[in-house]
Design a protein around this motif. Structure first.
Motif, mmCIF file in Angstrom:
data_model
loop_
_atom_site.group_PDB
_atom_site.id
_atom_site.type_symbol
_atom_site.label_atom_id
_atom_site.label_comp_id
_atom_site.label_asym_id
_atom_site.label_seq_id
_atom_site.Cartn_x
_atom_site.Cartn_y
_atom_site.Cartn_z
ATOM 1 N N ARG A 264 0.837 -1.192 0.000
ATOM 2 C CA ARG A 264 0.000 0.000 0.000
ATOM 3 C C ARG A 264 0.875 1.245 0.000
ATOM 4 N N MET A 265 0.378 2.303 -0.605
ATOM 5 C CA MET A 265 1.119 3.558 -0.635
ATOM 6 C C MET A 265 0.145 4.710 -0.369
ATOM 7 N N LYS A 266 0.532 5.580 0.575
ATOM 8 C CA LYS A 266 -0.230 6.787 0.831
ATOM 9 C C LYS A 266 0.405 7.942 0.082
ATOM 10 N N LEU A 267 -0.431 8.735 -0.578
ATOM 11 C CA LEU A 267 0.019 9.902 -1.326
ATOM 12 C C LEU A 267 -0.649 11.146 -0.764
ATOM 13 N N ARG A 268 0.154 12.158 -0.430
ATOM 14 C CA ARG A 268 -0.386 13.464 -0.060
ATOM 15 C C ARG A 268 -0.419 14.319 -1.322
ATOM 16 N N GLY B 143 -2.129 21.102 -3.610
ATOM 17 C CA GLY B 143 -2.791 21.885 -4.662
ATOM 18 C C GLY B 143 -4.271 21.983 -4.387
ATOM 19 N N PRO B 144 -5.001 20.869 -4.463
ATOM 20 C CA PRO B 144 -6.439 20.940 -4.189
ATOM 21 C C PRO B 144 -6.725 21.028 -2.692
ATOM 22 N N SER B 145 -7.823 21.702 -2.353
ATOM 23 C CA SER B 145 -8.231 21.761 -0.952
ATOM 24 C C SER B 145 -9.136 20.603 -0.593
ATOM 25 N N GLN B 146 -9.795 20.039 -1.610
ATOM 26 C CA GLN B 146 -10.704 18.922 -1.379
ATOM 27 C C GLN B 146 -10.753 18.068 -2.631
ATOM 28 N N LEU B 147 -10.796 16.741 -2.471
ATOM 29 C CA LEU B 147 -10.865 15.826 -3.600
ATOM 30 C C LEU B 147 -12.313 15.398 -3.831
ATOM 31 N N MET B 148 -12.743 15.493 -5.086
ATOM 32 C CA MET B 148 -14.107 15.068 -5.432
ATOM 33 C C MET B 148 -14.121 13.652 -5.998
ATOM 34 N N ALA B 149 -13.044 13.286 -6.694
ATOM 35 C CA ALA B 149 -13.002 11.946 -7.285
ATOM 36 C C ALA B 149 -11.558 11.517 -7.482
ATOM 37 N N VAL B 150 -11.291 10.240 -7.221
ATOM 38 C CA VAL B 150 -9.984 9.637 -7.482
ATOM 39 C C VAL B 150 -10.240 8.282 -8.132
ATOM 40 N N THR B 151 -9.736 8.093 -9.350
ATOM 41 C CA THR B 151 -10.006 6.859 -10.081
ATOM 42 C C THR B 151 -8.720 6.269 -10.642
ATOM 43 N N SER B 152 -8.740 4.971 -10.866
ATOM 44 C CA SER B 152 -7.612 4.261 -11.467
ATOM 45 C C SER B 152 -8.011 3.771 -12.847
ATOM 46 N N SER B 153 -7.115 3.951 -13.832
ATOM 47 C CA SER B 153 -7.399 3.489 -15.189
ATOM 48 C C SER B 153 -7.395 1.970 -15.277
ATOM 49 N N ALA B 154 -6.778 1.313 -14.294
ATOM 50 C CA ALA B 154 -6.717 -0.152 -14.282
ATOM 51 C C ALA B 154 -6.760 -0.639 -12.834
ATOM 52 N N PRO B 155 -7.943 -0.745 -12.248
ATOM 53 C CA PRO B 155 -8.062 -1.173 -10.848
ATOM 54 C C PRO B 155 -7.489 -2.559 -10.592
ATOM 55 N N ILE C 292 -4.701 -3.442 -11.555
ATOM 56 C CA ILE C 292 -3.258 -3.240 -11.360
ATOM 57 C C ILE C 292 -3.005 -2.352 -10.149
ATOM 58 N N VAL C 293 -3.642 -1.183 -10.120
ATOM 59 C CA VAL C 293 -3.538 -0.266 -8.980
ATOM 60 C C VAL C 293 -4.941 0.021 -8.476
ATOM 61 N N GLU C 294 -5.212 -0.373 -7.251
ATOM 62 C CA GLU C 294 -6.521 -0.170 -6.651
ATOM 63 C C GLU C 294 -6.507 1.076 -5.761
ATOM 64 N N VAL C 295 -7.509 1.941 -5.932
ATOM 65 C CA VAL C 295 -7.678 3.091 -5.040
ATOM 66 C C VAL C 295 -8.462 2.606 -3.827
ATOM 67 N N ILE C 296 -7.811 2.612 -2.661
ATOM 68 C CA ILE C 296 -8.454 2.104 -1.442
ATOM 69 C C ILE C 296 -9.311 3.169 -0.793
ATOM 70 N N THR C 297 -8.749 4.362 -0.634
ATOM 71 C CA THR C 297 -9.490 5.435 0.013
ATOM 72 C C THR C 297 -8.877 6.786 -0.326
ATOM 73 N N TYR C 298 -9.644 7.842 -0.121
ATOM 74 C CA TYR C 298 -9.106 9.200 -0.256
ATOM 75 C C TYR C 298 -9.950 10.133 0.602
ATOM 76 N N ILE D 27 -4.403 10.161 -0.520
ATOM 77 C CA ILE D 27 -4.924 9.025 -1.273
ATOM 78 C C ILE D 27 -4.169 7.789 -0.818
ATOM 79 N N GLU D 28 -4.850 6.652 -0.726
ATOM 80 C CA GLU D 28 -4.170 5.397 -0.449
ATOM 81 C C GLU D 28 -4.488 4.418 -1.565
ATOM 82 N N VAL D 29 -3.427 3.842 -2.157
ATOM 83 C CA VAL D 29 -3.587 2.882 -3.247
ATOM 84 C C VAL D 29 -2.871 1.581 -2.893
#
Length: 331
Positions: free
Chosen positions: A58-62, A65-77, A79-85, A95-97
């Motif tokens: 798992r990897m957490k990404l800070r 730039g944005p103050s709030q995230l509306m959507a986070v998607t993966s082009s290939a879940p 391969i890389v799954e978006v767990i939470t944001y 973001i955690e992937v």
């Protein structure tokens, strides 16, 4: 223990900051609208390199730039799954992937104002792993050459451990929790996961052999010993990377506060980790041109004091402040 020390005129050396707080590895997105910071706790990660993600990790990404995230998607879940944001109050969005399969996927981020950016994340298979001991802390380290012939842990003592994962080409992989920490059945120690792939190995009050493992990828064997097993002691200067030699004076720079570590070895040459039943209490000759201090309050900012008090206690450490040119004995 009696150690002779002397120092020569090397010129004044400014005492720099000994604790550096990691802020994460940062790199711009594909559109250069946001900056992504890899929050994986690993001091070996380079500040200008986006390392591949280990399979299963798992990897957490800070996201700056944005103050709030509306959507986070993966082009290939697959391969890389978006767990939470989300956003923690007072902090940047995170973001955690997770790396699900080898390959590359693009993670796209959309903020509350319609701004968008993306990051390509490559997932690679784990080929090898290396377990590392961290007797002081990850920011104020001891050289691994001190225990190149093996290590022992005092009964009831603890030590931080860490694992570095690499692919088939030897590239350092990022992410954490690709496997679990464990000790072999019957080992006189327990292990508990900490932040990222750091863990704490804690010896019981029994002696014996400990086999520490990180999944199927790596293992390490240590001995748990009583303090009576210590056969040789010496000094190491973390400030100048100098190790004392038996029968020789240890040369240090004058007019400097040196962070010193008391080394300890068994008869078999195993480096001993742990503070033991008695605190470090070095004593200098009255005429020696240096003095000893274990008081961190006058040397460190308030937020650093707790870190250094732990370093001094677990690392059998103290500050040695040199003054004039000369030679003295520390016992």
């Amino acid at each position: 223990m009696k150690i002779r020390l002397k120092w020569k005129m090397f010129g004044l050396v400014l005492l720099g900051a000994l604790v550096m707080q990691a802020c994460g590895v940062g790199f711009g997105g594909n559109s250069d609208n946001f900056v992504f910071y890899d929050q994986t706790p690993n001091t070996s990660l380079e500040s200008d390199t986006q390392n591949p993600l280990a399979l299963g990790a798992r990897m957490k990404l800070r996201v700056s730039g944005p103050s709030q995230l509306m959507a986070v998607t993966s082009s290939a879940p697959e391969i890389v799954e978006v767990i939470t944001y989300g956003v923690i109050e007072g902090e940047s969005p995170t973001i955690e992937v997770r790396g699900v399969a080898p390959g590359t996927a693009r993670v796209t981020v959309v903020d509350s104002e319609g701004g968008e950016d993306s990051l390509d994340i490559e997932v690679r298979n784990i080929h090898s792993a290396q377990l590392k001991l961290v007797p002081w802390s990850s920011f104020v380290s001891l050289p691994e050459t001190l225990w190149e012939d093996g290590a022992a842990l005092l009964t009831s003592a603890s030590v931080k451990v860490f694992v570095e994962l690499r692919d088939e080409q030897g590239t350092l992989l990022t992410g954490s929790n690709a496997a679990q920490w464990e000790v072999a059945d019957g080992s006189p120690a327990s292990v508990a996961s900490d932040n990222g792939d750091y863990a704490t190995l804690r010896a019981t009050d029994e002696t014996g052999q400990v086999e520490l493992r990180f999944g199927e990828w790596a293992s390490m064997t240590l001995q748990v010993v009583e303090s009576s097993a210590v056969a040789e002691v010496g000094l190491y200067s973390q400030s100048e990377d100098v190790l004392s030699q038996t029968g020789q004076a240890m040369t240090l720079s004058r007019d400097k506060s040196h962070l010193m570590h008391v080394t300890a070895y068994t008869e078999a040459g195993l480096y001993v980790i742990g503070s033991g039943p008695d605190p470090v209490d070095p004593e200098a000759q009255q005429a020696a041109p240096f003095h000893v201090s274990i008081d961190v309050e006058s040397l460190m900012e308030q937020e650093d004091q707790e870190v250094f008090e732990r370093v001094l206690a677990n690392g059998r450490a103290f500050f040695l402040d040199t003054q004039g040119v000369g030679e003295g004995v520390l016992s």
